[in-house]
Design an enzyme around this catalytic site. Sequence first.
Site, short mmCIF file in Angstrom:
data_model
loop_
_atom_site.label_atom_id
_atom_site.label_comp_id
_atom_site.label_asym_id
_atom_site.label_seq_id
_atom_site.Cartn_x
_atom_site.Cartn_y
_atom_site.Cartn_z
N GLY A 56 33.07 59.15 37.09
CA GLY A 56 31.81 59.87 36.96
C GLY A 56 31.76 60.54 35.60
O GLY A 56 32.80 60.71 34.95
N CYS A 83 39.65 57.50 37.70
CA CYS A 83 39.16 58.39 36.64
C CYS A 83 38.72 59.74 37.23
O CYS A 83 39.56 60.52 37.63
CB CYS A 83 38.05 57.68 35.87
SG CYS A 83 37.78 58.41 34.26
N TYR A 84 37.42 60.00 37.36
CA TYR A 84 36.99 61.26 37.99
C TYR A 84 37.59 61.36 39.40
O TYR A 84 37.99 62.44 39.86
CB TYR A 84 35.46 61.31 38.06
CG TYR A 84 34.92 62.60 38.62
CD1 TYR A 84 34.77 63.72 37.81
CD2 TYR A 84 34.57 62.71 39.97
CE1 TYR A 84 34.29 64.91 38.31
CE2 TYR A 84 34.08 63.90 40.49
CZ TYR A 84 33.94 64.99 39.66
OH TYR A 84 33.46 66.17 40.17
N HIS A 170 40.12 52.36 34.23
CA HIS A 170 39.16 51.66 35.08
C HIS A 170 39.65 50.25 35.41
O HIS A 170 39.48 49.33 34.60
CB HIS A 170 37.80 51.58 34.36
CG HIS A 170 37.12 52.90 34.32
ND1 HIS A 170 36.30 53.36 35.33
CD2 HIS A 170 37.17 53.89 33.39
CE1 HIS A 170 35.86 54.57 35.02
NE2 HIS A 170 36.37 54.91 33.86
N GLU A 172 38.38 48.20 37.34
CA GLU A 172 37.27 47.30 37.67
C GLU A 172 36.67 46.60 36.46
O GLU A 172 35.93 45.65 36.60
CB GLU A 172 36.17 48.10 38.41
CG GLU A 172 35.42 49.15 37.60
CD GLU A 172 36.12 50.50 37.51
OE1 GLU A 172 37.36 50.54 37.69
OE2 GLU A 172 35.46 51.50 37.23
N ASP A 228 16.12 34.00 44.69
CA ASP A 228 16.31 34.83 45.89
C ASP A 228 15.42 34.37 47.04
O ASP A 228 15.88 34.20 48.16
CB ASP A 228 16.01 36.31 45.59
CG ASP A 228 16.86 36.81 44.45
OD1 ASP A 228 17.90 36.20 44.18
OD2 ASP A 228 16.46 37.81 43.82
N LYS A 369 23.28 39.60 43.26
CA LYS A 369 22.66 38.34 42.83
C LYS A 369 23.66 37.17 42.81
O LYS A 369 23.35 36.08 43.30
CB LYS A 369 22.07 38.55 41.43
CG LYS A 369 21.31 37.37 40.92
CD LYS A 369 19.86 37.69 40.88
CE LYS A 369 19.03 36.51 40.53
NZ LYS A 369 17.62 36.72 40.88
#
Length: 513
Positions: A56, A83-84, A170, A172, A228, A369
Amino acid sequence: MEHSENILILDFGSQFTQLIARRIREANVYSEIHTHEFPIEKIKAMKPNGIILSGGPMSIYDEDSPKISNEIFSLGVPVLGICYGLQLVSDAFNGKVEPAEKREYGKAHLKISSDSKLLKDVKDNSVVWMSHGDYISDFPEGFKVEAESENSPNCVISNEEKNIYGVQFHPEVAHTQEGKKIIGNFIFDICECKGDWTPQNFIKLSIDEIRSKVGSNKVLCALSGGVDSSVAAILMHKAIGDQLICVHVDTGLMRKNESENIIKMFRDKYHIDIIHVNAEDKFLSKLEGVVDPEKKRKIIGNTFIEVFEEEAKNFEGIECLVQGTLYPDVIESVSVKGKSVTIKTHHNVGGLPEKMNLKLIEPFRELFKDEVRAIGRELEMPAEFIDRHPFPGPGLAVRILSDITKYKVSLLQEADQIYIDEIRAGGIYNEIWQAFAVLLPVQSVGVMGDARTYENVIALRAVTSTDGMTADWYKFPYDVLEKASNKIIQNVQGVNRVVYDVSSKPPSTIEWE
Ligand code: XMP
């Protein structure tokens, strides 16, 4: 949908939160994002296999910095703070966080100091990606340091007994070399997930869910021809067969042959009958003389609803409407200070269900998506269809920067088709997020043969992006650009000049209107 496994992500406002969910889902484990205000009772009821506290923008010592109930740490559910999130873990166990002398931003190296579950098989000294201004100065009780980096002495910490972990970097983001492995260790070894979130399972579960929700009712599907709505229609058809009624409203503002191709694919390959409403004249007459972009968008949205409602009157007993809502539309974002303004009024089927009093079926409200595309592939939809660039609801109307006429639409359709064909022939279609031609309201002087011309200008746009929120102009190979430009000028009557758009978003937007 009932999920046999679920990793709960609590969001503290990081720009990477959605990436955490995507990384986990890529490993075939379902993951859900909620804001940090998600009540502890709901967390207990959800029985997640693991909890991740996201990063964050704030420091936990900031006034109004987001907090969570410390009960999270005694549920017996493994927790990973990123992190945060690491600061929250530290704070909960009486550690101390302080502003670092040097803000650590970008690449750092992970120096592993002990064997741990979280860092199992992770290479020593690998690159990790940092973005923080605080570090843990006093160590939290009961925790052990697993690794450090250049500026973070406590870069990875763990309390294996309680199954609580924290990382300063991070995992990710793609720049963290061993990020995938670290996330995998957390979800598989620590949370003991098996990984059953696959397109096949999703299709199986959704079919059951759709059948029980729909019963014997009829369902209406507005098939725009985008990825979609097309994948949704095929999935729905698999679930309920001819109870599904697909209506394609042809606004006359689609790409060249697009409506025909979509209808052909549905009829020939899937034997799904689509009602093709040719509303070109209606749309063009309502748009006559309109130049203002927002007015165009509103007229198209309203006309679409009008045409669609009119068509639906021909059917009795319709109770439900399919809508291709995706997960990013559903995630509640952590509140951002300040007001948001409308940049563009988006056109989709929103507004229809309330107006027509229909129950909504949103088969993809839990999907990103990419996951919808994976479902499409699993349903054997052709790759060139699934990987198509996005196309806006208002279509070519927002790519003609003046009033709209049939002549301008067909001129733009020709130019656009040549451009896209050249991109495909150059083998670069899949490197580009979105490419299209725009008809400018500008005439310029040219010379063809020995004659003077005074004709239209076409702008070509191509961008790279991951979600359309930000975008970079595509660094186009000159030879492809040259071929596209030559062919457009030679073949599209009324065009004597082609230019390439070199603006990024922000401050520009992807579409010109
Ligand atoms: P902008 O132009 O805002 O576009 O940078 C971001 C992405 O959204 C698409 N777009 C739309 N999609 N209805 C849609 O379904 C709309 O009204 C609409 N307007 C823009 C645009 O093509 C790009 O992919």
